[in-house]
Scaffold this motif. Sequence first.
Motif, PDB file in Angstrom:
ATOM      1  N   PRO A 195       0.797  -1.066  -0.163  1.00  0.00           N
ATOM      2  CA  PRO A 195      -0.010   0.019  -0.002  1.00  0.00           C
ATOM      3  C   PRO A 195       1.013   1.270   0.123  1.00  0.00           C
ATOM      4  CG  PRO A 195       0.174  -0.849   2.158  1.00  0.00           C
ATOM      5  CD  PRO A 195       0.832  -1.765   1.179  1.00  0.00           C
ATOM      6  N   PRO A 196       0.439   2.551  -0.264  1.00  0.00           N
ATOM      7  CA  PRO A 196       1.164   3.664  -0.172  1.00  0.00           C
ATOM      8  C   PRO A 196       1.676   3.738   1.105  1.00  0.00           C
ATOM      9  CG  PRO A 196      -1.229   4.133  -1.109  1.00  0.00           C
ATOM     10  CD  PRO A 196      -1.228   2.619  -0.565  1.00  0.00           C
ATOM     11  N   ALA A 197       2.960   4.252   1.169  1.00  0.00           N
ATOM     12  CA  ALA A 197       3.985   4.244   2.340  1.00  0.00           C
ATOM     13  C   ALA A 197       4.459   5.659   2.411  1.00  0.00           C
ATOM     14  CB  ALA A 197       5.205   3.002   1.987  1.00  0.00           C
ATOM     15  N   GLN A 198       4.526   6.483   1.381  1.00  0.00           N
ATOM     16  CA  GLN A 198       4.925   7.993   1.463  1.00  0.00           C
ATOM     17  C   GLN A 198       3.694   8.855   1.691  1.00  0.00           C
ATOM     18  OE1 GLN A 198       8.063   9.244  -1.316  1.00  0.00           O
ATOM     19  NE2 GLN A 198       8.695   6.899  -1.509  1.00  0.00           N
ATOM     20  N   PRO A 199       3.907  10.092   2.271  1.00  0.00           N
ATOM     21  CA  PRO A 199       2.759  10.870   2.134  1.00  0.00           C
ATOM     22  C   PRO A 199       2.401  11.451   0.831  1.00  0.00           C
ATOM     23  CG  PRO A 199       4.374  11.306   3.995  1.00  0.00           C
ATOM     24  CD  PRO A 199       5.142  10.412   3.069  1.00  0.00           C
ATOM     25  N   ILE A 200       1.053  11.639   0.719  1.00  0.00           N
ATOM     26  CA  ILE A 200       0.709  12.072  -0.481  1.00  0.00           C
ATOM     27  C   ILE A 200      -0.723  12.748  -0.296  1.00  0.00           C
ATOM     28  CG2 ILE A 200      -0.604   9.936  -1.049  1.00  0.00           C
ATOM     29  CD1 ILE A 200       0.512  10.932  -4.129  1.00  0.00           C
ATOM     30  N   ALA A 201      -1.042  13.972  -1.057  1.00  0.00           N
ATOM     31  CA  ALA A 201      -2.337  14.808  -0.826  1.00  0.00           C
ATOM     32  C   ALA A 201      -3.323  13.714  -1.547  1.00  0.00           C
ATOM     33  CB  ALA A 201      -2.225  16.023  -1.604  1.00  0.00           C
TER      34      ALA A 201
END
Length: 320
Positions: A195-201
Amino acid sequence: MRVVIRLLQFFIGALAALLLVGVWWYVPSEMLRRPALTGTSEDSTLRVAGLRRNYVLYVPRQLSENPALLVVLHSARSNGEQMRRDSGYGFDTLADREGFLVLYPDGVGGRWNDCRKASSHDARRRQIDDVRFLSRLIEQVRSERNVDPRRIYVTGYSNGGQMAFRMAAEAPQLLSGIATVAASLPTAQDYSCPPPAQPIAALLMNGTQDPINPYRGGAVTLFGFGDSGRVLSTEQTAMFLARLNGIESEASPERLTTWGPVWSERQLWQAPGTPPVELVSVHGGGHLLPQQGYRPPRLLGRVDPELDGPEVIWRFFSQL
């Protein structure tokens, strides 16, 4: 006797599924009004991993000097040109007004190879590398059109929303934000990739009466048929992304449209120095991108007549 009964049940179920698919395709849908666009749509192809991939690029007449790029990903059984219609040409209209580029790529066989483990369509079985395709396409358009690399966004509807989640996980360095419509993150046991692991808007826009992607989480089916795995609830998805961005505070709901049979509210998670997460809940809404220009098949549910989905999505991106 039991074998006969089971065979009969199977054939009745198969017949019902075929009838449902027929209704899916043939329930009337129509353009209510097509805007007078000033730009041009360019059909082109890009060869990636031995495949010739198609896409449409909408270029407004008044293109900014260093324009933003909005990538719009279609739903299952669709393509980029159909996605323009599904959105009521709302993104193109906004591009005319704001001077950004809109990119409508095609999935293979009308599908994107997202991260849902239970998916069994052709793009999944063939392990089509859609992350590579979209990354290459973004890089090409960015280079050719002098796109501002700080303003590249991906939005997706249904299967396209799931693909946007995958892009956020595997190509976050290319993107400044994602927006998903009628999609929620798969549960851990149904995720086939990290799953996404880096901050993102991120913005999510889901209907509370979605007949395919359940707002409160659970099994994703085609009106009760098939199995596309299980997803988190809409609010769990939003909270996961907010925590990923380091936001611990709670969000307060804000009404967006007039209360009625279908109405919308927004929740916003934000903190200084970190990307925001926004959730637009369409109460009573179905499996749809809300807009006023195109009437989708009735089986997909109801829309909020006051909510302009493309406008809400672009407002979110333009404020990043």
